[in-house]
Design an enzyme around this catalytic site. Structure first.
Site, PDB file in Angstrom:
ATOM      1  N   ASP A 216       0.833  -1.205   0.000  1.00 17.71           N
ATOM      2  CA  ASP A 216       0.000   0.000   0.000  1.00 17.71           C
ATOM      3  C   ASP A 216       0.872   1.260   0.000  1.00 17.71           C
ATOM      4  OD1 ASP A 216       0.961  -0.138   2.666  1.00 17.71           O
ATOM      5  OD2 ASP A 216      -0.828   0.842   3.441  1.00 17.71           O
ATOM      6  N   GLU A 219       3.505   1.643   2.533  1.00 17.39           N
ATOM      7  CA  GLU A 219       4.618   0.685   2.394  1.00 17.39           C
ATOM      8  C   GLU A 219       4.595  -0.385   3.480  1.00 17.39           C
ATOM      9  OE1 GLU A 219       7.860   3.953   2.438  1.00 17.39           O
ATOM     10  OE2 GLU A 219       7.957   3.123   0.415  1.00 17.39           O
TER      11      GLU A 219
HETATM   12  C1  NOJ Z   1       7.528   2.450   8.364  1.00 18.38           C
HETATM   13  C2  NOJ Z   1       6.492   3.431   7.961  1.00 18.38           C
HETATM   14  O1  NOJ Z   1       5.251   3.110   8.473  1.00 18.38           O
HETATM   15  C3  NOJ Z   1       6.447   3.565   6.486  1.00 18.38           C
HETATM   16  O2  NOJ Z   1       5.419   4.379   6.079  1.00 18.38           O
HETATM   17  C4  NOJ Z   1       7.774   4.059   6.046  1.00 18.38           C
HETATM   18  O3  NOJ Z   1       7.787   4.280   4.680  1.00 18.38           O
HETATM   19  C5  NOJ Z   1       8.867   3.074   6.430  1.00 18.38           C
HETATM   20  N1  NOJ Z   1       8.790   2.769   7.829  1.00 18.38           N
HETATM   21  C6  NOJ Z   1      10.238   3.600   6.080  1.00 18.38           C
HETATM   22  O4  NOJ Z   1      10.532   4.769   6.742  1.00 18.38           O
HETATM   23  C1  NOJ Z   2       6.491   7.228   4.442  1.00 19.44           C
HETATM   24  C2  NOJ Z   2       5.129   7.224   3.841  1.00 19.44           C
HETATM   25  O1  NOJ Z   2       4.352   6.275   4.509  1.00 19.44           O
HETATM   26  C3  NOJ Z   2       5.180   6.921   2.356  1.00 19.44           C
HETATM   27  O2  NOJ Z   2       3.900   7.066   1.812  1.00 19.44           O
HETATM   28  C4  NOJ Z   2       6.136   7.841   1.657  1.00 19.44           C
HETATM   29  O3  NOJ Z   2       6.242   7.475   0.311  1.00 19.44           O
HETATM   30  C5  NOJ Z   2       7.496   7.803   2.308  1.00 19.44           C
HETATM   31  N1  NOJ Z   2       7.399   8.034   3.723  1.00 19.44           N
HETATM   32  C6  NOJ Z   2       8.426   8.871   1.717  1.00 19.44           C
HETATM   33  O4  NOJ Z   2       7.900  10.153   1.954  1.00 19.44           O
END
Ligand code: NOJ
Ligand code: NOJ
Length: 500
Positions: A216, A219
């Site tokens: 999603d 991530e």
């Molecule tokens: C966990 C976070 O929930 C996610 O959104 C993020 O992209 C990763 N860690 C990497 O920072």
């Molecule tokens: C974490 C977020 O959850 C994700 O959507 C985003 O792409 C990365 N950070 C980088 O900003």
């Protein structure tokens, strides 16, 4: 200067120290931070956000055309994410479309052209998600020199190419309108797939792989996602219109048919018991993270904002596109549930008067901007998204010059500040000649303003916007000057003045 505004340096002070500090200074901090009216804040914040955003594109130590997610090299956001970059570039396309000064226009075009070259390079790479002609375009992030990111990551993330495609489609139409068909054919779209032009390849990727499971947008969760499908549907609708313009009618018919199939899948996200749209389906039943949020996720609101088609020729819009639009009851109910939930779970939301709540990603989020084993916070991009949602709702109703007051719509308006004063009658059709109509629009816009005021309240006077602000203290935290935070501020402000 408003009292709550701190220098960005202070954002890094640990939350514990801050919590104590806030206790001591409780009196000071309860003073609302309105040194200026919202409009005058916007008139300084918008150019500041634009400057922060543009500074993250083609940085000196990064490849031309790359977009970092945030400008500090020391945190793990110094990468080119296809999603964040696509949403940022979409704003640059808007700036290009509206620029009146020739120099500005040339500068924006240079940025866009570098982005197209950089994106072509990364799209054509063989990476950990696969080959360029197959599943490779789903690779979520790249090093800023354009090389592959080699470590473990949540891959693929199939929203990226769809988002990138929508920005490029708008650019392609603008270029064709200016007599630059040759540039479009050379850089963006050739119907022969073996030519591997950036935009055509993204559209083919979406057409062939929208049904694949992927991570999603946060991530974290593998499955099929409302957000991802919304941006994929939009790419297929807009892609069909462009394909027709490029004389690629077979592809246009295929993209239209994919869009319809995606729409059928989107309907499965409605949960009758919960009364809202759940963010993901086909998730591993043991996925504790997904289960803890019960499917409720601001991704649904972002899905409608990033997933609503922009037509070059409005007459090509179809009646179907009302489904999952801002005035679809299912979207209204989901957004309202999110608003109520975040209002109650973040203590900071009881601070300040005349402010809407800060909105997070989802309840039970455990990511605090650095650690994934902590407590979630409100995010600027989610809070700004609510402002944009409300403004767009008002814009759509104004444009249609009427609104059907379903029980859901009446309920929602009743929940808004000053909403009960409109005096809506359930099941009436309100038209623009009714005095209540103008009052309704101004109430909806006023409530949109209350979300931007929340952003204003937690921002700094240099225009800084991090990823998040603390759910207890209100201080910014997470990636400083997240590019996407600034992009979301700009699109919300544009929606406020009914611009795209
Ligand atoms: C966990 C976070 O929930 C996610 O959104 C993020 O992209 C990763 N860690 C990497 O920072
Ligand atoms: C974490 C977020 O959850 C994700 O959507 C985003 O792409 C990365 N950070 C980088 O900003």
């Amino acid at each position: 200067m408003p009292i709550l505004q701190l220098s960005p340096r202070l954002n890094k002070i640990s939350t514990d120290i801050l919590a104590g500090f806030v206790l001591v200074c409780g009196v000071l901090f309860s003073v609302p931070a309105f040194g200026s009216t919202l409009s005058s804040w916007i008139s300084t914040q918008e150019p500041q956000s634009e400057a922060f955003m543009l500074a993250d594109i083609s940085r000196d130590d990064a490849a031309k055309g790359s977009v970092v997610a945030a400008p500090k090299q020391t945190i793990d956001y110094y990468y080119h994410w296809v999603r964040d970059a696509g949403l940022t570039i979409d704003v640059v396309v808007g700036l290009y479309a509206h620029a009146t000064d020739e120099n500005d226009k040339a500068n924006y075009f240079q940025i866009l052209s570098d982005y197209v070259d950089f994106s072509t390079r990364i799209q054509q790479s063989q990476n950990k998600s696969g080959n360029p002609w197959d599943t490779g375009p789903g690779e979520p992030k790249f090093n800023v020199d354009g090389s592959d990111y080699a470590d473990r990551w949540g891959r693929p993330q199939n929203d990226g190419p769809a988002i990138r495609a929508s920005g490029l489609i708008r650019l392609a139409h603008l270029m064709i309108d200016q007599g630059q068909m040759d540039w479009v054919q050379a850089h963006l779209y050739q119907s022969t797939e073996s030519a591997a032009t950036l935009l055509k390849n993204d559209l083919e990727f979406v057409a062939h792989h929208w049904g694949d499971p992927s991570y999603d947008l946060w991530e974290e969760v593998v499955g099929t996602h409302f957000y991802t499908r919304m941006v994929q549907r939009r790419a297929m609708i807009e892609g069909a219109e462009l394909a027709d313009r490029m004389g690629d009618s077979g592809a246009a018919a295929n993209y239209r048919s994919q869009a319809q199939q995606i729409e059928q899948q989107l309907a499965n996200h409605w949960d009758d018991q919960k009364d809202y749209l759940v963010a993901s389906l086909n998730v591993d039943p043991n996925d504790a993270r997904y289960n803890s949020k019960d499917g409720l996720d601001v991704a649904v609101v972002l899905g409608v904002l990033h997933g609503t088609a922009l037509h070059h020729d409005p007459s090509t819009a179809t009646a179907d596109e009302v489904l999952f639009s801002v005035v679809d009851d299912r979207i209204i109910l989901t957004a309202e549930k999110l608003r109520e939930t975040f209002q109650s779970i973040y203590p900071v939301n009881s601070e300040g008067t005349g402010l809407a709540p800060g909105i997070g990603r989802y309840p039970n989020d455990t990511y605090d901007g650095v650690s994934s084993h902590s407590h979630g916070n409100p995010w600027f991009l989610a809070t700004n998204a609510f402002a944009e949602l409300y403004y767009r709702t008002a814009n759509v109703i104004a444009q249609k010059r009427s609104v059907q007051v379903t029980p859901t719509f009446a309920y929602w308006v009743g929940q808004l500040s000053q909403g009960s004063q409109v005096g809506l009658q359930q099941n009436e059709t309100l038209t623009s000649s009714d005095p209540k109509f103008a009052q309704l629009l101004s109430v909806i816009r006023l409530n949109g303003d209350e979300f931007l005021k929340r952003t204003q309240y937690h921002s700094t006077s240099d225009g800084g916007l991090s990823e998040e602000f603390n759910y207890q203290t209100g201080y910014m935290q997470g990636a400083e000057n997240l590019t996407w935070s600034h992009a979301s501020l700009i699109t919300a402000v544009w929606a406020r003045s009914n611009q795209q």
